[in-house]
Design a protein around this motif. Structure first.
Motif, PDB file in Angstrom:
ATOM      1  N   LEU A  79       0.829  -1.209   0.000  1.00 48.54           N
ATOM      2  CA  LEU A  79       0.000   0.000   0.000  1.00 48.54           C
ATOM      3  C   LEU A  79       0.862   1.257   0.000  1.00 48.54           C
ATOM      4  CD1 LEU A  79      -2.710  -1.087   2.589  1.00 48.54           C
ATOM      5  CD2 LEU A  79      -2.898  -1.080   0.101  1.00 48.54           C
ATOM      6  N   ASN A  80       1.935   1.229   0.767  1.00 45.30           N
ATOM      7  CA  ASN A  80       2.820   2.391   0.842  1.00 45.30           C
ATOM      8  C   ASN A  80       3.410   2.718  -0.529  1.00 45.30           C
ATOM      9  OD1 ASN A  80       4.251   4.444   2.325  1.00 45.30           O
ATOM     10  ND2 ASN A  80       6.080   3.224   2.052  1.00 45.30           N
ATOM     11  N   LYS A  81       3.877   1.678  -1.225  1.00 42.47           N
ATOM     12  CA  LYS A  81       4.451   1.875  -2.558  1.00 42.47           C
ATOM     13  C   LYS A  81       3.399   2.411  -3.529  1.00 42.47           C
ATOM     14  CE  LYS A  81       6.775  -0.672  -6.286  1.00 42.47           C
ATOM     15  NZ  LYS A  81       7.243  -2.013  -6.739  1.00 42.47           N
ATOM     16  N   THR A  82       2.178   1.867  -3.423  1.00 46.24           N
ATOM     17  CA  THR A  82       1.101   2.276  -4.334  1.00 46.24           C
ATOM     18  C   THR A  82       0.718   3.735  -4.124  1.00 46.24           C
ATOM     19  OG1 THR A  82       0.222   0.014  -4.387  1.00 46.24           O
ATOM     20  CG2 THR A  82      -1.268   1.787  -5.055  1.00 46.24           C
ATOM     21  N   PHE A  83       0.462   4.115  -2.872  1.00 47.89           N
ATOM     22  CA  PHE A  83       0.044   5.493  -2.594  1.00 47.89           C
ATOM     23  C   PHE A  83       1.166   6.498  -2.848  1.00 47.89           C
ATOM     24  CE2 PHE A  83      -3.086   3.316   0.352  1.00 47.89           C
ATOM     25  CZ  PHE A  83      -4.157   3.516  -0.498  1.00 47.89           C
ATOM     26  N   LYS A  84       2.397   6.070  -2.583  1.00 43.85           N
ATOM     27  CA  LYS A  84       3.544   6.954  -2.827  1.00 43.85           C
ATOM     28  C   LYS A  84       3.672   7.237  -4.326  1.00 43.85           C
ATOM     29  CE  LYS A  84       8.472   7.459  -1.766  1.00 43.85           C
ATOM     30  NZ  LYS A  84       9.654   6.836  -1.125  1.00 43.85           N
ATOM     31  N   LYS A  85       3.497   6.203  -5.138  1.00 41.15           N
ATOM     32  CA  LYS A  85       3.605   6.373  -6.592  1.00 41.15           C
ATOM     33  C   LYS A  85       2.470   7.246  -7.118  1.00 41.15           C
ATOM     34  CE  LYS A  85       5.783   5.292 -10.422  1.00 41.15           C
ATOM     35  NZ  LYS A  85       7.161   5.752 -10.659  1.00 41.15           N
ATOM     36  N   MET A  86       1.261   7.041  -6.593  1.00 37.68           N
ATOM     37  CA  MET A  86       0.124   7.861  -7.011  1.00 37.68           C
ATOM     38  C   MET A  86       0.364   9.330  -6.663  1.00 37.68           C
ATOM     39  SD  MET A  86      -2.975   5.281  -5.936  1.00 37.68           S
ATOM     40  CE  MET A  86      -4.312   6.397  -6.310  1.00 37.68           C
ATOM     41  N   LYS A 131      -7.660   6.831 -16.445  1.00 39.77           N
ATOM     42  CA  LYS A 131      -6.776   6.001 -17.266  1.00 39.77           C
ATOM     43  C   LYS A 131      -5.386   5.872 -16.638  1.00 39.77           C
ATOM     44  CE  LYS A 131      -9.109   7.030 -21.632  1.00 39.77           C
ATOM     45  NZ  LYS A 131      -8.989   7.651 -22.974  1.00 39.77           N
ATOM     46  N   ARG A 132      -4.899   6.969 -16.063  1.00 41.76           N
ATOM     47  CA  ARG A 132      -3.553   6.942 -15.478  1.00 41.76           C
ATOM     48  C   ARG A 132      -3.480   6.017 -14.272  1.00 41.76           C
ATOM     49  NH1 ARG A 132      -0.436  11.594 -13.822  1.00 41.76           N
ATOM     50  NH2 ARG A 132      -2.301  12.513 -12.904  1.00 41.76           N
ATOM     51  N   VAL A 133      -4.491   6.076 -13.400  1.00 41.92           N
ATOM     52  CA  VAL A 133      -4.449   5.230 -12.206  1.00 41.92           C
ATOM     53  C   VAL A 133      -4.626   3.766 -12.572  1.00 41.92           C
ATOM     54  CG1 VAL A 133      -6.919   5.253 -11.560  1.00 41.92           C
ATOM     55  CG2 VAL A 133      -5.163   5.148  -9.787  1.00 41.92           C
ATOM     56  N   HIS A 134      -5.422   3.506 -13.600  1.00 38.80           N
ATOM     57  CA  HIS A 134      -5.609   2.131 -14.079  1.00 38.80           C
ATOM     58  C   HIS A 134      -4.285   1.556 -14.578  1.00 38.80           C
ATOM     59  CE1 HIS A 134      -8.246  -0.772 -16.660  1.00 38.80           C
ATOM     60  NE2 HIS A 134      -7.350  -1.398 -15.940  1.00 38.80           N
ATOM     61  N   LYS A 135      -3.598   2.314 -15.416  1.00 40.44           N
ATOM     62  CA  LYS A 135      -2.322   1.864 -15.962  1.00 40.44           C
ATOM     63  C   LYS A 135      -1.277   1.690 -14.857  1.00 40.44           C
ATOM     64  CE  LYS A 135       1.063   2.924 -19.594  1.00 40.44           C
ATOM     65  NZ  LYS A 135       2.218   2.577 -18.771  1.00 40.44           N
ATOM     66  N   LEU A 136      -1.234   2.647 -13.920  1.00 38.09           N
ATOM     67  CA  LEU A 136      -0.266   2.583 -12.833  1.00 38.09           C
ATOM     68  C   LEU A 136      -0.450   1.324 -11.990  1.00 38.09           C
ATOM     69  CD1 LEU A 136       1.870   3.757 -10.880  1.00 38.09           C
ATOM     70  CD2 LEU A 136      -0.002   4.975  -9.741  1.00 38.09           C
ATOM     71  N   LEU A 137      -1.691   1.042 -11.606  1.00 38.10           N
ATOM     72  CA  LEU A 137      -1.945  -0.115 -10.753  1.00 38.10           C
ATOM     73  C   LEU A 137      -1.593  -1.425 -11.463  1.00 38.10           C
ATOM     74  CD1 LEU A 137      -5.273   1.006  -9.058  1.00 38.10           C
ATOM     75  CD2 LEU A 137      -3.024   0.854  -8.013  1.00 38.10           C
ATOM     76  N   LEU A 138      -1.900  -1.499 -12.743  1.00 38.63           N
ATOM     77  CA  LEU A 138      -1.520  -2.699 -13.503  1.00 38.63           C
ATOM     78  C   LEU A 138      -0.004  -2.840 -13.559  1.00 38.63           C
ATOM     79  CD1 LEU A 138      -4.062  -2.694 -16.489  1.00 38.63           C
ATOM     80  CD2 LEU A 138      -4.175  -3.993 -14.364  1.00 38.63           C
ATOM     81  N   ASP A 139       0.699  -1.721 -13.750  1.00 41.24           N
ATOM     82  CA  ASP A 139       2.170  -1.740 -13.784  1.00 41.24           C
ATOM     83  C   ASP A 139       2.760  -2.168 -12.444  1.00 41.24           C
ATOM     84  OD1 ASP A 139       2.103  -0.919 -16.400  1.00 41.24           O
ATOM     85  OD2 ASP A 139       2.535   1.183 -15.980  1.00 41.24           O
ATOM     86  N   LEU A 140       2.060  -1.855 -11.348  1.00 42.39           N
ATOM     87  CA  LEU A 140       2.557  -2.199 -10.016  1.00 42.39           C
ATOM     88  C   LEU A 140       2.183  -3.618  -9.587  1.00 42.39           C
ATOM     89  CD1 LEU A 140       1.863   1.125  -8.051  1.00 42.39           C
ATOM     90  CD2 LEU A 140       4.073   0.253  -8.842  1.00 42.39           C
ATOM     91  N   GLY A 141       1.479  -4.335 -10.467  1.00 41.36           N
ATOM     92  CA  GLY A 141       1.164  -5.733 -10.172  1.00 41.36           C
ATOM     93  C   GLY A 141      -0.228  -5.989  -9.635  1.00 41.36           C
ATOM     94  N   PHE A 173      -7.055  -5.955  -7.247  1.00 38.08           N
ATOM     95  CA  PHE A 173      -6.598  -6.879  -6.208  1.00 38.08           C
ATOM     96  C   PHE A 173      -5.079  -7.035  -6.286  1.00 38.08           C
ATOM     97  CE2 PHE A 173     -10.969  -7.950  -7.056  1.00 38.08           C
ATOM     98  CZ  PHE A 173     -11.498  -8.234  -5.804  1.00 38.08           C
ATOM     99  N   TYR A 174      -4.474  -7.186  -5.115  1.00 40.15           N
ATOM    100  CA  TYR A 174      -3.044  -7.494  -5.042  1.00 40.15           C
ATOM    101  C   TYR A 174      -2.895  -8.713  -4.130  1.00 40.15           C
ATOM    102  CZ  TYR A 174       1.979  -6.690  -5.149  1.00 40.15           C
ATOM    103  OH  TYR A 174       3.331  -6.818  -5.374  1.00 40.15           O
ATOM    104  N   PHE A 175      -2.337  -9.789  -4.682  1.00 39.88           N
ATOM    105  CA  PHE A 175      -2.238 -11.049  -3.951  1.00 39.88           C
ATOM    106  C   PHE A 175      -0.822 -11.241  -3.408  1.00 39.88           C
ATOM    107  CE2 PHE A 175      -5.403 -11.563  -7.346  1.00 39.88           C
ATOM    108  CZ  PHE A 175      -6.522 -11.883  -6.578  1.00 39.88           C
ATOM    109  N   THR A 176      -0.723 -11.534  -2.105  1.00 35.17           N
ATOM    110  CA  THR A 176       0.541 -11.910  -1.471  1.00 35.17           C
ATOM    111  C   THR A 176       0.316 -13.267  -0.805  1.00 35.17           C
ATOM    112  OG1 THR A 176       0.068 -10.943   0.701  1.00 35.17           O
ATOM    113  CG2 THR A 176       0.980  -9.465  -0.983  1.00 35.17           C
TER     114      THR A 176
END
Length: 420
Positions: free
Chosen positions: A5-12, A47-57, A74-77
């Motif tokens: 989550l930290n990586k995701t929100f930081k990138k956004m 569109k940007r957030v969609h692409k970003l999240l897909l790029d982040l896995g 979804f992000y699976f660990t």
């Protein structure tokens, strides 16, 4: 906060993607332990957030349209599954109540922790209360605790006049106070809140906080729900002539074996009695053209439904109906786009094959008008090349075997139930 989550929100935040967290998360452990995290993202950043999240896995399943337009990721660990539920507008309940000018919420957001923002406390309280009243229709003990916490936080932090939806909040505050002080008859209080909101003329007339009943959205949502029911096990390959579609379809058919049925759904070789008249003759005039468009529309439905009633079968479409409104102009384009974009099922996965114009011309010796072909190629690239929900393959750089294997592997990875 968790590293994912930290990586995701930081990138956004670094990309200046406007978003606020909803449902009143204040202590950070609420975010850590939540089954899903609700985010309101600015429509311009969709569109940007969609692409970003897909790029982040993050994994994005099919769009959920059962209530209002939103997107789940979804992000699976190995130990936990994270879920982001993203909305691009603020709608509530089966009444499809919409908060007007919702993007003003971003102007008054506040940083909860580094890189993560929440709405103004009174706006957050208002949004959360509307969610409980119109979406949930009840207030659980957990929600009651959260409501209490948000109410206290809002009173300490700011004045109600500083919020975007101050008029609406002023209507809600007496009821919130009543609910928090008396838990014995919450259902009656919820009914009173609904009546207060739906019958308050001031709220309907106010330019900022007006509530609208979006019947158009309701109709589109129902249509989308029906469309998605037809799209569970279907994929399609799109591309201009000479891009390698037919060869790739053959290779993919070999890889997937008996589980797949190939169906041509392009605008050639019509099969129906009426539509077959247009194989060699294109009518002139506006009315005959429109009649032709509608007849061909039913022809496409006939082809689409041909193999849709075997639940074990995957349907692989060679071409798709998109080219109907890409290659037309004027009134016919408007009608075709309405019919095929909004009133026709969309495949579960779309793959776009493209290559250089000279490659297509070398592969196909029946392309007579090079200028017209180049123009069509530009339209196709504009329509599909940069879309986040369309996978693209360059047939100049990959063979048909390689593309077929890449598509097959993509299906195994993203939609494994296709091949079980």
């Amino acid at each position: 906060m968790n590293d994912v989550l930290n990586k995701t929100f930081k990138k956004m935040s670094s990309l200046d993607i406007q978003c606020v967290i909803l449902r009143g998360y204040l202590p950070i452990n609420d975010i850590e332990e939540s089954k899903d995290i609700d985010l309101f993202v600015h429509p311009k950043d969709e569109k940007r957030v969609h692409k970003l999240l897909l790029d982040l896995g993050w994994y994005a399943p099919q769009i959920n349209t059962t209530k209002f337009p939103h997107r789940q990721f979804f992000y699976f660990t190995p130990t936990k599954t994270f879920k982001l539920d993203i909305v691009y507008d603020l709608y509530f309940g089966k009444e499809y109540i919409k908060l007007e000018k919702a993007t003003l919420v971003f102007n008054k957001k506040r940083e909860i922790i580094p890189h993560l923002y929440g709405a103004n406390p009174y706006d957050a309280l208002t949004i959360f209360m509307l969610h409980l009243v119109f979406d949930k229709g009840d207030i659980s003990s957990e929600s009651l605790t959260r409501l209490q916490r948000m109410y206290e936080d809002a009173k300490k932090a700011v004045r109600v006049e500083e919020s975007v939806y101050c008029d609406l909040c002023n209507v809600l505050l007496p009821y919130i106070s009543k609910i928090l002080n008396d838990h014995t008859n919450i259902s009656k209080s919820i009914t009173e809140v609904k009546e207060a909101i739906l019958n308050t003329k001031k709220l309907r007339k106010c330019k900022i906080v007006a509530l609208t009943f979006n019947n158009k959205l309701r109709i589109i949502s129902r249509i989308a729900k029906v469309r998605n029911a037809f799209s569970k096990k279907s994929i399609c390959l799109i591309g201009v002539d000479g891009s390698g579609k037919s060869t790739t379809v053959e290779k993919l058919n070999e890889l997937m074996g008996e589980k797949v049925t190939v169906q041509y759904i392009g605008f050639r070789n019509y099969e129906g009695k009426w539509a077959s008249k247009y194989n060699t003759h294109v009518p002139k005039g506006v009315i005959p053209n429109l009649i032709c468009t509608i007849i061909v529309y039913f022809e496409m439905w006939k082809r689409y439904l041909k193999n849709r009633f075997n639940p074990q079968q995957i349907v692989l479409f060679d071409r798709f109906v998109n080219e109907s409104y890409i290659n037309t102009t004027g009134l016919r384009k408007i009608i075709a786009e309405l019919l095929y974009r909004y009133l026709f099922p969309r495949p579960r996965k779309i793959y776009y094959l493209h290559c250089d114009v000279t490659t297509s011309l070398a592969r196909k010796n029946d392309i007579l008008d090079k200028y017209q072909f180049e123009n069509m190629k530009r339209k196709f690239d504009s329509q599909f090349l940069e879309k986040p929900d369309v996978k693209t393959y360059n047939s100049d750089k990959m063979t048909s075997d390689e593309i077929a294997k890449a598509i097959y592997n993509d299906l195994i990875k993203e939609i494994p139930e296709f091949l079980i």
